[in-house]
Design an enzyme around this catalytic site. Structure first.
Site, PDB file in Angstrom:
ATOM      1  CD  GLU A 179      -9.975  -1.564   8.175  1.00 49.89           C
ATOM      2  OE1 GLU A 179      -9.046  -2.187   8.732  1.00 49.89           O
ATOM      3  OE2 GLU A 179      -9.850  -0.991   7.077  1.00 49.89           O
ATOM      4  CD  GLU A 187      -2.986  -1.221   2.198  1.00 53.44           C
ATOM      5  OE1 GLU A 187      -2.710  -0.755   3.312  1.00 53.44           O
ATOM      6  OE2 GLU A 187      -4.089  -1.721   1.923  1.00 53.44           O
ATOM      7  CG  ASP A 240      -7.723  -5.649   4.873  1.00 56.55           C
ATOM      8  OD1 ASP A 240      -7.224  -6.021   5.942  1.00 56.55           O
ATOM      9  OD2 ASP A 240      -7.761  -4.468   4.505  1.00 56.55           O
TER      10      ASP A 240
HETATM   11  C1  BDP Z   1      -6.237  -2.389   6.096  1.00 56.60           C
HETATM   12  C2  BDP Z   1      -6.530  -1.033   6.651  1.00 56.60           C
HETATM   13  C3  BDP Z   1      -5.386  -0.093   6.548  1.00 56.60           C
HETATM   14  C4  BDP Z   1      -4.119  -0.739   7.052  1.00 56.60           C
HETATM   15  C5  BDP Z   1      -3.866  -2.010   6.290  1.00 56.60           C
HETATM   16  C6  BDP Z   1      -2.698  -2.824   6.856  1.00 56.60           C
HETATM   17  O1  BDP Z   1      -7.648  -0.515   5.974  1.00 56.60           O
HETATM   18  O2  BDP Z   1      -5.714   1.051   7.282  1.00 56.60           O
HETATM   19  O3  BDP Z   1      -3.036   0.102   6.943  1.00 56.60           O
HETATM   20  O4  BDP Z   1      -4.979  -2.852   6.389  1.00 56.60           O
HETATM   21  O5  BDP Z   1      -2.967  -3.820   7.513  1.00 56.60           O
HETATM   22  O6  BDP Z   1      -7.119  -3.268   6.717  1.00 56.60           O
HETATM   23  O7  BDP Z   1      -1.551  -2.499   6.645  1.00 56.60           O
END
Ligand code: BDP
Length: 684
Positions: free
Chosen positions: A397, A290, A369
C-alpha cells in the site's frame, strides 16, 4: 490462460547426475492405503512435482519393493515413522522430519509429519530441495514452525474488488457471489501451503452490509466450498465479521455485547457456522476503528466485545482475532497533544489479562500504518497475560503498490528482531508473537495478501517474492532475507544462471532501502496522495484529520514525540528503547523525524545535515531506480518473455516515478528551507 505457477513451476532437472540420483529415489512412493484428503494433496503434489521435474511417475505402493523409495506418513502409522518422529515429541503438530534411513537392505527417504499438515509440509520441502538441486543421498532434518498461526488476511470484497489490491480483482468473489469455479483458489491454496501458511481470513476487515451475510446461510454454504479447498491443504478458514451483525443480519435493535439477545444471537450463529464448516477458524474483527462499529457505541470496551464473541466460539475451538488498529481518525494537526502513534497502546495496555484464552490481539508492526519506515509498535511485550500476534502488509500500500519493486522481507526481519526488553535483553518481537517469551500457547503472524486474479498473481513479478518470503519467514524467523530471496529466485527462474541470480538478488535486496531513499525521508512517512496512497504529495495529508503529519515549516521538520517537549510517545517503550528514541544523540537516523522535530541544519550521526540528507538520498534513490531498470534489461532472453516484459515495464515506470518523487520532495524542501544543495544539483 492458466495462472502463473510461481514457485511451483517444477522445471525439468537438467543436471545429468542429479537427474539420475533423483530418479533412483523416486521410482516408488510408499503411502498409506486410504489416504485422507489432506494426505492425498501431499501425494498429488509429490506426483505432480516429480513428473514435471523428472519426467517419470512414481509408483504408489503400500509396501516398498524397490531398493530406494520415498515414504510419506504421519505419526502413529508405523513403528518406523514413530521412531523418526520421536525427537519431535513436544513439538508443534505441524512439525516434520525428512530422513534417509536403511531398513532390511532397502533405503527409504522418509517424509513424516506429526500431523497430516506436517506431512504435507514435508512433501513440499522435499520438492523444494529437488528444485534447488540439493542431493537426496543423505538427508537428516527436522522442522518445527516458529509460529503457531501463520496467517493470511485477504482484504477482498464481495463485489470482486480488493481493498489495497494491486494485482487485479478477487479470486474469491465476483458480482457479489462466490463463483462456481474456484480453480484459482485451489491454486492459491497450493502456493500458500507450500510456504507453510496454515490460516486465512477470506474477506476484508472492513465488513460492510453485503459481507456481513457471509456468516449465515445461504452464503455460508459458499464459504464452506472455499473452506473445503483450503482444508485439503491444511489451511483453516476465518471470516472477518461486522460487530454490528446482530443489527444488520439479525434485525436486533442493538449489538451491545452485554445484551442477552445479542449474546444469544452470536451463540446461535456460531452453532450454525460450525454445522457447515466444522473446522472453522474463527472471527477476525476490526471494531471501533475508522468508523467501523464496535463496543464503544454501547459504552463497552474491547474486552466486552472480544470476550462475548470468544464465548460464542469457545465450545468449537474457534478463535477471536481482535485488531488493535484503533485510533481517533478525526484528529487535527492543530492539536499537538494527541498522537495517533500512542493510540493502540493507550487503548489496549490497560486491558491486559482480561481477554479470554481464545482471543488474540492482532497488532500492526508499527504504531501508525505500514509506512516504509516506522518504529515497532510499543504494544508488543507490554501485555504479558494476553495473546498477541503481529500484523504485516504484504500488499505494498505505501511501498509502491506492485508498480515499484520493494522486497519487504528485510523490513519484516528487523521488526521480528526488535528487542522490546519486555523480560530484559533478548525479548524480541519474534518471541512475543510466537508465545515463547511468556509461555503462551496462541500467537503468530498475519499479513495482508498481495494477490489478485492477474495471471502472475501479484501484478509485479518480483512481488511474488514477498508472498513467498512471508510464508517462509514466519515458519522460520531465522532464515535470512537473502536466503529466502535466493530460494525464490531459484524456484521461479531456475538456479542455472549465476548472472541472472545475482542481478535479481541485488535488485531485491536493495529495493526497500531504495524505495525509502526517494520517498518520505527519515521515518516521517505519509507524503503520499490521499486515499489511494500512490505517488508523492508532500502535504497531501498535512492539514487533514488522519493524524499523519510531518510539521515541515521554514525552519525544520518532524514530529516531536519526546516526553521532554512533545507528545510523550517515547515513554511507551521500555528502557533502554525509551531513552534511545527520546534523545537526539541516540535516536537512529532512519527514525529521526518520527521522534523529533528538528531544524534542517541539524547534523545526523552520518555527519550530514538533515536537508543535505534529504537531497542526497533523493538523488541516490532515483539513480538507483534507473539502475534497477538497466540491470533488468541485461536479462532479456533469460526468462520467459512475459515475465521479462512485466519486469521491464514496471521498472521503467518505477525509474520515471522515482524521479518525480525526487523532484517533488527536493523542490518542496528547497522552497521551504531556502537552503541550496551543497553539490549544486538542479532543484526546481
Ligand atoms: C489502512 C488502509 C485501509 C485499511 C486499514 C486497516 O489504508 O484501507 O482498512 O489500514 O488496516 O492501511 O484496517
Amino acid at each position: 490462460r492458466q495462472a502463473d505457477p510461481c514457485w511451483l513451476r517444477y522445471a525439468p532437472v537438467d543436471h545429468p547426475e542429479r537427474l539420475a540420483q533423483y530418479r533412483k529415489w523416486c521410482k516408488e512412493l510408499v503411502t498409506p492405503a486410504n489416504p485422507s484428503p489432506l494426505l492425498a494433496s501431499a501425494i498429488f503434489e509429490l506426483h505432480q512435482g516429480i513428473e514435471s521435474m523428472l519426467h517419470m511417475k512414481p509408483q504408489c505402493v503400500a509396501v516398498p519393493a524397490e531398493a530406494y523409495s520415498l515414504c510419506l506418513g504421519v505419526k502413529g502409522q508405523s513403528a518406523l515413522i514413530d521412531e523418526a518422529l520421536a525427537p519431535l515429541a513436544d513439538a508443534s503438530e505441524d512439525s516434520y522430519v525428512i530422513r534417509t534411513i536403511s531398513q532390511d537392505g532397502r533405503k527409504h527417504l522418509l517424509m513424516a509429519g506429526v500431523s497430516e499438515r506436517g506431512a504435507l509440509c514435508s512433501a513440499f520441502h522435499l520438492l523444494r530441495l529437488m528444485q534447488m538441486g540439493e542431493s537426496m543421498e543423505v538427508i537428516n532434518m527436522q522442522e518445527s514452525p516458529d509460529n503457531g498461526l501463520r496467517m493470511i488476511n485477504q482484504w477482498d470484497k464481495l463485489d470482486g474488488s480488493i481493498e489495497r489490491g494491486y494485482a487485479g480483482g478477487s479470486i474469491f468473489y465476483k458480482n457479489n457471489e462466490i463463483p462456481s469455479h474456484l480453480t484459482r483458489v485451489h491454486e492459491y491454496a497450493r502456493l500458500l501451503a507450500s510456504t507453510g501458511i496454515n490460516a486465512i481470513a477470506i474477506n476484508n476487515v472492513n465488513v460492510h452490509e453485503r459481507e456481513s451475510w457471509l456468516i449465515k446461510l445461504p452464503m455460508l454454504s459458499q464459504v464452506a466450498r472455499i473452506a473445503d479447498i483450503f482444508r485439503n491443504y491444511g489451511i483453516t478458514v476465518f471470516l472477518s465479521v461486522n460487530f454490528a451483525s446482530p443489527i444488520v443480519v439479525g434485525h436486533l435493535p442493538t449489538a451491545d455485547p452485554l445484551d442477552e439477545d445479542v449474546i444469544a444471537w452470536w451463540k446461535q450463529t456460531a452453532a450454525e457456522i460450525y454445522e457447515v464448516v466444522p473446522d472453522f477458524g474463527g472471527f477476525l474483527v476490526k471494531a471501533d476503528s475508522e468508523s467501523r462499529p464496535g463496543p464503544f457505541t454501547y459504552g463497552r470496551n474491547h474486552v466486552d466485545g472480544a470476550n462475548m464473541l470468544a464465548e460464542a466460539l469457545k465450545p468449537y475451538g474457534g478463535l477471536v482475532i481482535w485488531r488493535c488498529f484503533v485510533y481517533n481518525c478525526f484528529q487535527d494537526w492543530r492539536d499537538r497533544t494527541t498522537d495517533r502513534a500512542k493510540a493502540a497502546y493507550d487503548h489496549f495496555k490497560p486491558l491486559d489479562g482480561q481477554f479470554e484464552d481464545n482471543v488474540i490481539l492482532q497488532i500492526k508492526n508499527g504504531p501508525i500504518d505500514f509506512q516504509v519506515q516506522e518504529p515497532v509498535s510499543p504494544l508488543f511485550g507490554t501485555m504479558p497475560a494476553t495473546n498477541q500476534m503481529l500484523e504485516l502488509q504484504i500488499t505494498q500500500e505505501y511501498t509502491g503498490q506492485a508498480r515499484h519493486v520493494c522486497y519487504l522481507v528485510p523490513q519484516w526481519k528487523e521488526i521480528l528482531a526488535f528487542d522490546t526488553y519486555a523480560q530484559g535483553e533478548g525479548s524480541e518481537v519474534a518471541k512475543i508473537v510466537s508465545g515463547s517469551l511468556y509461555g503462551r500457547k496462541l500467537g503468530g503472524v498475519a499479513a495482508v495478501s498481495n494477490i489478485g486474479d492477474d495471471r502472475n498473481w501479484t501484478g509485479h513479478i518480483l512481488a511474488q517474492a514477498n508472498l513467498y518470503g512471508y510464508g517462509r519467514l514466519v515458519w522460520n524467523c531465522n532464515l535470512s532475507a537473502e536466503q529466502i530471496a535466493r530460494e525464490w529466485i531459484a524456484l521461479t527462474f531456475g538456479s542455472g544462471s549465476t548472472q541472472r541470480t545475482e542481478v535479481i538478488l541485488n535488485l531485491l535486496m536493495t529495493s526497500w532501502l531504495t524505495y525509502e531513499q526517494y520517498t518520505a525521508p527519515l521515518g516521517v512517512g505519509w507524503m503520499v496522495n490521499p486515499h489511494h496512497h500512490y505517488g508523492p504529495n508532500v502535504d497531501g495529508y498535512e492539514y487533514s484529520r488522519w493524524g499523519t503529519y510531518h510539521f515541515a515549516d521554514r525552519d525544520g521538520i518532524g514530529v516531536d514525540r519526546t516526553v521532554k517537549s512533545g507528545t510523550g510517545y517515547t515513554a511507551q517503550y521500555r528502557e533502554p528503547n525509551a531513552s534511545r528514541y527520546e534523545s537526539l544523540e541516540t535516536c537512529p537516523d532512519e527514525l529521526l523525524l518520527f521522534f523529533h522535530h528538528i531544524p534542517y541544519t541539524h547534523r545526523q550521526h552520518s555527519g550530514k545535515t538533515v536537508i543535505q540528507h534529504i537531497y542526497d538520498t533523493r538523488f541516490a534513490g532515483a539513480e538507483q531506480a534507473q539502475q534497477f531498470l538497466d540491470a533488468w534489461l541485461t536479462l532479456e532472453g533469460q526468462m520467459d518473455e512475459e515475465a521479462f516484459e512485466n519486469g521491464r515495464s514496471r521498472l521503467l515506470e518505477q525509474a520515471e516515478h522515482a524521479r518525480e518523487w525526487r523532484d517533488q520532495i527536493n523542490t518542496y524542501f528547497y522552497r521551504k528551507s531556502g537552503i541550496p544543495d551543497e553539490q549544486g544539483r538542479t532543484i526546481y
